[in-house]
Design an enzyme around this catalytic site. Structure first.
Site, PDB file in Angstrom:
ATOM      1  N   ARG A 103      -2.005  24.713  30.394  1.00  0.00           N
ATOM      2  CA  ARG A 103      -1.014  23.795  29.830  1.00  0.00           C
ATOM      3  C   ARG A 103      -1.228  22.363  30.305  1.00  0.00           C
ATOM      4  O   ARG A 103      -0.469  21.480  29.889  1.00  0.00           O
ATOM      5  CB  ARG A 103       0.380  24.230  30.261  1.00  0.00           C
ATOM      6  CG  ARG A 103       1.140  25.087  29.245  1.00  0.00           C
ATOM      7  CD  ARG A 103       2.401  25.530  29.931  1.00  0.00           C
ATOM      8  NE  ARG A 103       3.527  25.777  29.110  1.00  0.00           N
ATOM      9  CZ  ARG A 103       3.936  26.991  28.726  1.00  0.00           C
ATOM     10  NH1 ARG A 103       3.216  28.050  28.997  1.00  0.00           N
ATOM     11  NH2 ARG A 103       5.058  27.121  28.069  1.00  0.00           N
ATOM     12  N   LYS A 146       2.585  32.098  19.935  1.00  0.00           N
ATOM     13  CA  LYS A 146       1.476  32.529  20.802  1.00  0.00           C
ATOM     14  C   LYS A 146       1.679  33.966  21.286  1.00  0.00           C
ATOM     15  O   LYS A 146       0.776  34.791  21.191  1.00  0.00           O
ATOM     16  CB  LYS A 146       1.351  31.581  22.016  1.00  0.00           C
ATOM     17  CG  LYS A 146       1.125  30.122  21.634  1.00  0.00           C
ATOM     18  CD  LYS A 146       1.023  29.228  22.860  1.00  0.00           C
ATOM     19  CE  LYS A 146       2.276  29.151  23.702  1.00  0.00           C
ATOM     20  NZ  LYS A 146       3.426  28.518  23.020  1.00  0.00           N
ATOM     21  N   ARG A 162      15.955  34.956  26.568  1.00  0.00           N
ATOM     22  CA  ARG A 162      15.542  34.154  27.720  1.00  0.00           C
ATOM     23  C   ARG A 162      16.562  33.070  28.028  1.00  0.00           C
ATOM     24  O   ARG A 162      17.056  32.418  27.114  1.00  0.00           O
ATOM     25  CB  ARG A 162      14.175  33.498  27.415  1.00  0.00           C
ATOM     26  CG  ARG A 162      13.027  34.466  27.563  1.00  0.00           C
ATOM     27  CD  ARG A 162      11.736  33.930  27.035  1.00  0.00           C
ATOM     28  NE  ARG A 162      11.425  32.568  27.445  1.00  0.00           N
ATOM     29  CZ  ARG A 162      10.286  31.952  27.163  1.00  0.00           C
ATOM     30  NH1 ARG A 162       9.355  32.582  26.470  1.00  0.00           N
ATOM     31  NH2 ARG A 162      10.073  30.724  27.554  1.00  0.00           N
ATOM     32  N   ARG A 170      10.986  21.231  27.102  1.00  0.00           N
ATOM     33  CA  ARG A 170       9.736  21.985  26.973  1.00  0.00           C
ATOM     34  C   ARG A 170       8.821  21.354  25.916  1.00  0.00           C
ATOM     35  O   ARG A 170       7.605  21.289  26.094  1.00  0.00           O
ATOM     36  CB  ARG A 170      10.049  23.449  26.638  1.00  0.00           C
ATOM     37  CG  ARG A 170      10.600  24.183  27.861  1.00  0.00           C
ATOM     38  CD  ARG A 170      11.395  25.433  27.514  1.00  0.00           C
ATOM     39  NE  ARG A 170      10.629  26.426  26.801  1.00  0.00           N
ATOM     40  CZ  ARG A 170      11.176  27.432  26.112  1.00  0.00           C
ATOM     41  NH1 ARG A 170      12.488  27.548  26.053  1.00  0.00           N
ATOM     42  NH2 ARG A 170      10.410  28.298  25.508  1.00  0.00           N
ATOM     43  N   ARG A 186      15.039  33.846  19.156  1.00  0.00           N
ATOM     44  CA  ARG A 186      14.100  34.809  19.759  1.00  0.00           C
ATOM     45  C   ARG A 186      14.822  35.815  20.657  1.00  0.00           C
ATOM     46  O   ARG A 186      15.674  35.453  21.448  1.00  0.00           O
ATOM     47  CB  ARG A 186      13.076  34.017  20.581  1.00  0.00           C
ATOM     48  CG  ARG A 186      12.227  34.878  21.506  1.00  0.00           C
ATOM     49  CD  ARG A 186      10.981  34.183  21.962  1.00  0.00           C
ATOM     50  NE  ARG A 186      11.190  32.955  22.702  1.00  0.00           N
ATOM     51  CZ  ARG A 186      10.190  32.121  23.036  1.00  0.00           C
ATOM     52  NH1 ARG A 186       8.957  32.385  22.687  1.00  0.00           N
ATOM     53  NH2 ARG A 186      10.452  31.028  23.706  1.00  0.00           N
TER      54      ARG A 186
HETATM   55  P1  ADP Z   1       5.550  31.336  21.793  1.00  0.00           P
HETATM   56  O1  ADP Z   1       4.957  32.516  22.562  1.00  0.00           O
HETATM   57  O2  ADP Z   1       4.501  30.435  21.220  1.00  0.00           O
HETATM   58  O3  ADP Z   1       6.594  30.582  22.570  1.00  0.00           O
HETATM   59  P2  ADP Z   1       6.749  33.460  20.168  1.00  0.00           P
HETATM   60  O4  ADP Z   1       5.556  34.272  19.782  1.00  0.00           O
HETATM   61  O5  ADP Z   1       7.651  34.037  21.206  1.00  0.00           O
HETATM   62  O6  ADP Z   1       6.313  31.949  20.540  1.00  0.00           O
HETATM   63  O7  ADP Z   1       7.584  33.181  18.816  1.00  0.00           O
HETATM   64  C1  ADP Z   1       8.859  32.533  18.871  1.00  0.00           C
HETATM   65  C2  ADP Z   1       9.834  33.234  17.907  1.00  0.00           C
HETATM   66  O8  ADP Z   1       9.421  32.986  16.564  1.00  0.00           O
HETATM   67  C3  ADP Z   1       9.892  34.760  18.086  1.00  0.00           C
HETATM   68  O9  ADP Z   1      11.254  35.175  17.916  1.00  0.00           O
HETATM   69  C4  ADP Z   1       8.997  35.290  16.963  1.00  0.00           C
HETATM   70  O10 ADP Z   1       9.469  36.557  16.480  1.00  0.00           O
HETATM   71  C5  ADP Z   1       9.125  34.217  15.882  1.00  0.00           C
HETATM   72  N1  ADP Z   1       7.864  33.981  15.178  1.00  0.00           N
HETATM   73  C6  ADP Z   1       6.596  33.987  15.683  1.00  0.00           C
HETATM   74  N2  ADP Z   1       5.682  33.704  14.733  1.00  0.00           N
HETATM   75  C7  ADP Z   1       6.379  33.486  13.580  1.00  0.00           C
HETATM   76  C8  ADP Z   1       6.010  33.140  12.223  1.00  0.00           C
HETATM   77  N3  ADP Z   1       4.719  32.968  11.876  1.00  0.00           N
HETATM   78  N4  ADP Z   1       7.016  32.994  11.332  1.00  0.00           N
HETATM   79  C9  ADP Z   1       8.314  33.169  11.685  1.00  0.00           C
HETATM   80  N5  ADP Z   1       8.733  33.488  12.931  1.00  0.00           N
HETATM   81  C10 ADP Z   1       7.783  33.651  13.869  1.00  0.00           C
HETATM   82  P1  AMP Z   2       6.465  30.414  28.170  1.00  0.00           P
HETATM   83  O1  AMP Z   2       6.857  31.858  28.340  1.00  0.00           O
HETATM   84  O2  AMP Z   2       5.002  30.234  27.928  1.00  0.00           O
HETATM   85  O3  AMP Z   2       7.338  29.709  27.147  1.00  0.00           O
HETATM   86  O4  AMP Z   2       6.757  29.703  29.584  1.00  0.00           O
HETATM   87  C1  AMP Z   2       8.065  29.658  30.107  1.00  0.00           C
HETATM   88  C2  AMP Z   2       8.104  28.660  31.256  1.00  0.00           C
HETATM   89  O5  AMP Z   2       7.250  29.117  32.323  1.00  0.00           O
HETATM   90  C3  AMP Z   2       7.623  27.244  30.938  1.00  0.00           C
HETATM   91  O6  AMP Z   2       8.642  26.425  30.356  1.00  0.00           O
HETATM   92  C4  AMP Z   2       7.191  26.749  32.327  1.00  0.00           C
HETATM   93  O7  AMP Z   2       8.318  26.393  33.131  1.00  0.00           O
HETATM   94  C5  AMP Z   2       6.573  28.013  32.933  1.00  0.00           C
HETATM   95  N1  AMP Z   2       5.125  28.146  32.634  1.00  0.00           N
HETATM   96  C6  AMP Z   2       4.535  29.127  31.894  1.00  0.00           C
HETATM   97  N2  AMP Z   2       3.213  28.943  31.838  1.00  0.00           N
HETATM   98  C7  AMP Z   2       2.943  27.812  32.532  1.00  0.00           C
HETATM   99  C8  AMP Z   2       1.761  27.084  32.818  1.00  0.00           C
HETATM  100  N3  AMP Z   2       0.549  27.475  32.363  1.00  0.00           N
HETATM  101  N4  AMP Z   2       1.869  25.959  33.575  1.00  0.00           N
HETATM  102  C9  AMP Z   2       3.052  25.551  34.049  1.00  0.00           C
HETATM  103  N5  AMP Z   2       4.213  26.173  33.813  1.00  0.00           N
HETATM  104  C10 AMP Z   2       4.167  27.305  33.052  1.00  0.00           C
END
Ligand code: ADP
Ligand code: AMP
Length: 215
Positions: free
Chosen positions: A88, A13, A161, A172, A127
């Site tokens: 969410r 995302k 993170r 999660r 990541r």
């Molecule tokens: P989210 O925001 O949904 O938690 P991220 O965008 O941070 O996910 O992506 C998680 C990890 O996977 C990051 O390190 C990113 O570089 C990698 N990633 C994202 N999309 C892809 C993809 N289509 N193929 C391989 N790796 C990806």
């Molecule tokens: P994310 O960066 O989206 O992976 O979110 C990291 C953490 O932030 C999650 O595991 C939750 O603890 C909190 N969080 C982020 N967005 C939300 C949301 N919309 N509702 C509740 N908790 C959230």
């Protein structure tokens, strides 16, 4: 154009949201980023959220919807928003409808990133981001072009993170399955859902979403 990117942790995302806003007059709203900023600043919201986030649980609906409402009032979101990590829960989905309607706006699409859950642990534990500009990277799938140097800003410091560990990830994922996945049928009934294969290459996923947006 207001769109939600929906998918489990690690679905891509954040990666896609930051690419989609580039070159479009849109703004990425990530509640995860907002909460991490609040934790870093030690604000009252950050103090409340810190332990909940570290455990991989969801922060309260009231807190995150208030953050989104405040952000929507900053004046730069009229042309369009990509919601990343919000809503969410069903309560957050309801709150978002109201927040948008109050501002004369509405949702256009909910883009579901369909992914193979087994692959997500690898995505999450690999990541990392640039400590200076926040550009996202991955140990295997997206390394900086020059080792140790951010492609975007040239900085040489990176960070990971604290909640990107295998133990927290399982909580999660469970939270996603129990509380977030059930909002999809609500949006489906409204004809808003578009599905994209989130297991494709990053560029291919971006192209598929651009196709949905029509630009
Ligand atoms: P989210 O925001 O949904 O938690 P991220 O965008 O941070 O996910 O992506 C998680 C990890 O996977 C990051 O390190 C990113 O570089 C990698 N990633 C994202 N999309 C892809 C993809 N289509 N193929 C391989 N790796 C990806
Ligand atoms: P994310 O960066 O989206 O992976 O979110 C990291 C953490 O932030 C999650 O595991 C939750 O603890 C909190 N969080 C982020 N967005 C939300 C949301 N919309 N509702 C509740 N908790 C959230």
């Amino acid at each position: 154009m207001n769109i939600i990117l929906l998918g489990p942790p690690g679905a891509g995302k954040g990666t896609q949201a930051s690419r989609l806003v580039a070159g479009r007059n849109m703004v990425q709203l990530s509640t995860g980023d907002m909460l991490r900023a609040a934790v870093k600043a030690g604000s009252p919201v950050g103090v409340k959220a810190k332990a909940v986030m570290a455990a991989g649980e969801l922060v309260s609906d009231a807190i995150v919807s208030a953050l989104i409402g405040e952000r929507l009032d900053q004046g730069d979101t009229a042309a369009g928003v990509i919601f990343d990590g919000y809503p969410r829960t069903a309560a957050q989905a309801d709150a978002l409808d109201i927040l948008l309607a109050e501002r004369g706006s509405a949702l256009d699409y909910v883009v579901e990133l369909e992914v193979d859950e087994a692959a997500l642990i690898e995505r999450i534990v690999g990541r990392f981001t640039c400590a200076h500009c926040g550009e996202g990277y991955h140990d295997v799938f997206k390394l900086p072009t020059v080792a140790g140097v951010c492609d975007v800003c040239g900085a040489t410091e990176f960070k990971r993170r604290p909640d990107d560990n295998a133990e927290t990830v399982s909580t999660r994922m469970a939270e996603y399955r129990a509380k977030t996945a059930p909002i999809l049928p609500i949006y489906e009934a409204r004809g808003l859902v578009r599905r994209v294969n989130g297991m494709a290459d990053i560029d291919e996923v971006s192209a598929a979403i651009a196709g949905i947006l029509g630009s």
